[in-house]
Design an enzyme around this catalytic site. Structure first.
Site, mmCIF file in Angstrom:
data_model
loop_
_atom_site.group_PDB
_atom_site.id
_atom_site.type_symbol
_atom_site.label_atom_id
_atom_site.label_comp_id
_atom_site.label_asym_id
_atom_site.label_seq_id
_atom_site.Cartn_x
_atom_site.Cartn_y
_atom_site.Cartn_z
ATOM 1 N N CYS A 5 0.856 -1.112 0.039
ATOM 2 C CA CYS A 5 -0.032 0.101 -0.042
ATOM 3 C C CYS A 5 0.997 1.188 -0.126
ATOM 4 O O CYS A 5 1.755 1.395 1.074
ATOM 5 C CB CYS A 5 -0.868 0.104 1.292
ATOM 6 S SG CYS A 5 -1.894 1.466 1.322
ATOM 7 N N CYS A 8 0.285 3.464 2.970
ATOM 8 C CA CYS A 8 1.065 2.912 4.249
ATOM 9 C C CYS A 8 2.348 3.283 4.213
ATOM 10 O O CYS A 8 3.097 3.371 5.266
ATOM 11 C CB CYS A 8 0.508 1.605 4.517
ATOM 12 S SG CYS A 8 -1.286 1.103 4.981
ATOM 13 N N ASP A 31 0.030 16.442 -2.944
ATOM 14 C CA ASP A 31 -0.061 15.609 -4.077
ATOM 15 C C ASP A 31 1.061 15.715 -5.088
ATOM 16 O O ASP A 31 1.514 16.755 -5.337
ATOM 17 C CB ASP A 31 -1.359 15.944 -4.744
ATOM 18 C CG ASP A 31 -1.818 14.531 -5.530
ATOM 19 O OD1 ASP A 31 -2.929 13.885 -5.280
ATOM 20 O OD2 ASP A 31 -1.259 14.130 -6.450
ATOM 21 N N HIS A 47 -4.607 1.562 7.921
ATOM 22 C CA HIS A 47 -5.320 1.259 6.540
ATOM 23 C C HIS A 47 -6.670 0.915 6.521
ATOM 24 O O HIS A 47 -7.448 0.170 6.949
ATOM 25 C CB HIS A 47 -4.351 0.223 6.109
ATOM 26 C CG HIS A 47 -4.787 -0.322 4.689
ATOM 27 N ND1 HIS A 47 -4.184 0.355 3.796
ATOM 28 C CD2 HIS A 47 -5.815 -1.126 4.322
ATOM 29 C CE1 HIS A 47 -4.514 -0.170 2.345
ATOM 30 N NE2 HIS A 47 -5.626 -1.066 2.889
ATOM 31 N N ASN A 86 -12.347 10.070 -3.943
ATOM 32 C CA ASN A 86 -12.778 8.955 -5.009
ATOM 33 C C ASN A 86 -12.968 7.613 -4.273
ATOM 34 O O ASN A 86 -11.964 7.085 -3.506
ATOM 35 C CB ASN A 86 -11.711 8.888 -5.889
ATOM 36 C CG ASN A 86 -11.636 10.217 -6.808
ATOM 37 O OD1 ASN A 86 -12.508 10.848 -6.892
ATOM 38 N ND2 ASN A 86 -10.232 10.739 -6.948
ATOM 39 N N GLY A 92 -12.489 6.896 -9.704
ATOM 40 C CA GLY A 92 -11.276 7.178 -10.113
ATOM 41 C C GLY A 92 -10.326 6.893 -8.842
ATOM 42 O O GLY A 92 -9.307 7.589 -9.027
ATOM 43 N N HIS A 97 -6.319 3.160 -0.327
ATOM 44 C CA HIS A 97 -6.292 3.691 0.970
ATOM 45 C C HIS A 97 -6.881 4.899 1.153
ATOM 46 O O HIS A 97 -6.438 5.921 0.449
ATOM 47 C CB HIS A 97 -4.602 3.779 1.380
ATOM 48 C CG HIS A 97 -4.308 4.365 2.979
ATOM 49 N ND1 HIS A 97 -3.278 3.555 3.715
ATOM 50 C CD2 HIS A 97 -4.554 5.206 3.630
ATOM 51 C CE1 HIS A 97 -3.357 4.243 4.738
ATOM 52 N NE2 HIS A 97 -4.214 5.492 4.824
ATOM 53 N N HIS A 99 -8.616 8.532 1.275
ATOM 54 C CA HIS A 99 -7.815 9.667 1.377
ATOM 55 C C HIS A 99 -8.854 10.707 0.765
ATOM 56 O O HIS A 99 -9.535 10.531 0.000
ATOM 57 C CB HIS A 99 -6.490 9.639 0.562
ATOM 58 C CG HIS A 99 -6.764 9.089 -1.007
ATOM 59 N ND1 HIS A 99 -6.804 7.923 -1.400
ATOM 60 C CD2 HIS A 99 -6.639 9.938 -1.977
ATOM 61 C CE1 HIS A 99 -7.000 7.761 -2.513
ATOM 62 N NE2 HIS A 99 -6.834 9.019 -2.954
ATOM 63 N N HIS A 101 -8.753 14.281 -0.850
ATOM 64 C CA HIS A 101 -8.165 15.290 -1.615
ATOM 65 C C HIS A 101 -8.498 16.611 -1.126
ATOM 66 O O HIS A 101 -9.763 16.950 -0.986
ATOM 67 C CB HIS A 101 -8.177 15.197 -3.125
ATOM 68 C CG HIS A 101 -7.883 14.164 -3.906
ATOM 69 N ND1 HIS A 101 -6.892 14.068 -4.580
ATOM 70 C CD2 HIS A 101 -8.675 13.011 -3.941
ATOM 71 C CE1 HIS A 101 -6.861 12.733 -5.396
ATOM 72 N NE2 HIS A 101 -7.602 12.032 -4.811
HETATM 73 P P1 AMP Z 1 -7.072 9.005 -6.320
HETATM 74 O O1 AMP Z 1 -6.987 8.574 -7.666
HETATM 75 O O2 AMP Z 1 -8.183 9.445 -5.712
HETATM 76 O O3 AMP Z 1 -6.640 7.477 -5.685
HETATM 77 O O4 AMP Z 1 -5.834 9.723 -5.599
HETATM 78 C C1 AMP Z 1 -4.223 9.108 -5.589
HETATM 79 C C2 AMP Z 1 -3.625 10.436 -5.690
HETATM 80 O O5 AMP Z 1 -2.488 10.090 -5.297
HETATM 81 C C3 AMP Z 1 -3.104 11.018 -7.091
HETATM 82 O O6 AMP Z 1 -3.760 12.340 -7.094
HETATM 83 C C4 AMP Z 1 -1.796 10.863 -7.143
HETATM 84 O O7 AMP Z 1 -1.111 11.928 -7.894
HETATM 85 C C5 AMP Z 1 -1.495 10.761 -5.764
HETATM 86 N N1 AMP Z 1 -0.028 10.330 -5.425
HETATM 87 C C6 AMP Z 1 0.307 8.959 -6.007
HETATM 88 N N2 AMP Z 1 1.747 8.823 -5.599
HETATM 89 C C7 AMP Z 1 2.054 9.896 -4.689
HETATM 90 C C8 AMP Z 1 3.046 10.081 -3.822
HETATM 91 N N3 AMP Z 1 4.137 9.206 -3.910
HETATM 92 N N4 AMP Z 1 3.283 11.047 -3.227
HETATM 93 C C9 AMP Z 1 1.805 12.064 -3.469
HETATM 94 N N5 AMP Z 1 0.984 11.894 -3.992
HETATM 95 C C10 AMP Z 1 0.975 10.815 -4.708
HETATM 96 ZN ZN ZN Z 2 -2.707 1.654 3.454
#
Ligand code: AMP
Ligand code: ZN
Length: 113
Positions: A5, A8, A31, A47, A86, A92, A97, A99, A101
Site C-alpha cells: 500500500c 501506508c 499530491d 489502513h 474517490n 477514479g 487507502h 484519502h 483530496h
Molecule cells: P486517487 O486517484 O483518488 O486514488 O488519488 C491518488 C492520488 O495520489 C493522485 O492524485 C496521485 O497524484 C497521488 N499520488 C500518487 N503517488 C503519490 C506520492 N508518492 N506522493 C504524493 N501523492 C501521490
Molecule cells: Zn494503506
C-alpha cells in the site's frame, strides 16, 4: 493490509512525502501530481481501503480528518476549497487507502468530470 500500500509506506516513512501536517491519527502531504495551485491529501494512519469501509467503529477518524482539513486550510490561507474522495475504480480511486483530496487556488467547475 499495509503490504503493497503506497500510502501506508508514506505513513511509515518508507516513501518520502512533502508533509503539510501530521498527528497520531493522520498525515497530510502534497499530491505529487497537483491538480490545483494547492493540492494536498489527508490520509488516516490506519489502513482503511476506501469510504465504503467507514463504519461506526472508525468514523471518528473521518471527523478528525475534517477538523484537520479546516485547520490546515486556515494555516495555508485557503478560504475556498474542494474536498474530494474517490471511492472505487469507476470513481477514479487509484490508491486503495482512504484519502481526501483538498484542492484550492483556482476556479472549480461543477459537476466534476
Ligand atoms: P486517487 O486517484 O483518488 O486514488 O488519488 C491518488 C492520488 O495520489 C493522485 O492524485 C496521485 O497524484 C497521488 N499520488 C500518487 N503517488 C503519490 C506520492 N508518492 N506522493 C504524493 N501523492 C501521490
Ligand atoms: Zn494503506
Amino acid at each position: 493490509m499495509r503490504n503493497d500500500c503506497l500510502f501506508c509506506a508514506i505513513v511509515d516513512g518508507d516513501i518520502p512525502s512533502n508533509k503539510v501536517y501530521e498527528d497520531e491519527l493522520c498525515l497530510a502531504f502534497y499530491d505529487i501530481e497537483p491538480q490545483a495551485p494547492v493540492h494536498f491529501l489527508v490520509v488516516p494512519k490506519e489502513h482503511i481501503c476506501c469510504a465504503r469501509k467507514i463504519t461506526g467503529e472508525n468514523s471518528a477518524l473521518v471527523a478528525h480528518i475534517f477538523e484537520v482539513i479546516a485547520k490546515v486550510c486556515e494555516d495555508l490561507g485557503c478560504e475556498s476549497y474542494r474536498i474530494v474522495n474517490n471511492c472505487g475504480d469507476q470513481a477514479g480511486q487509484t490508491v486503495k487507502h482512504l484519502h481526501f483530496h483538498v484542492l484550492s487556488g483556482r476556479d472549480m467547475t461543477w459537476p466534476p468530470g
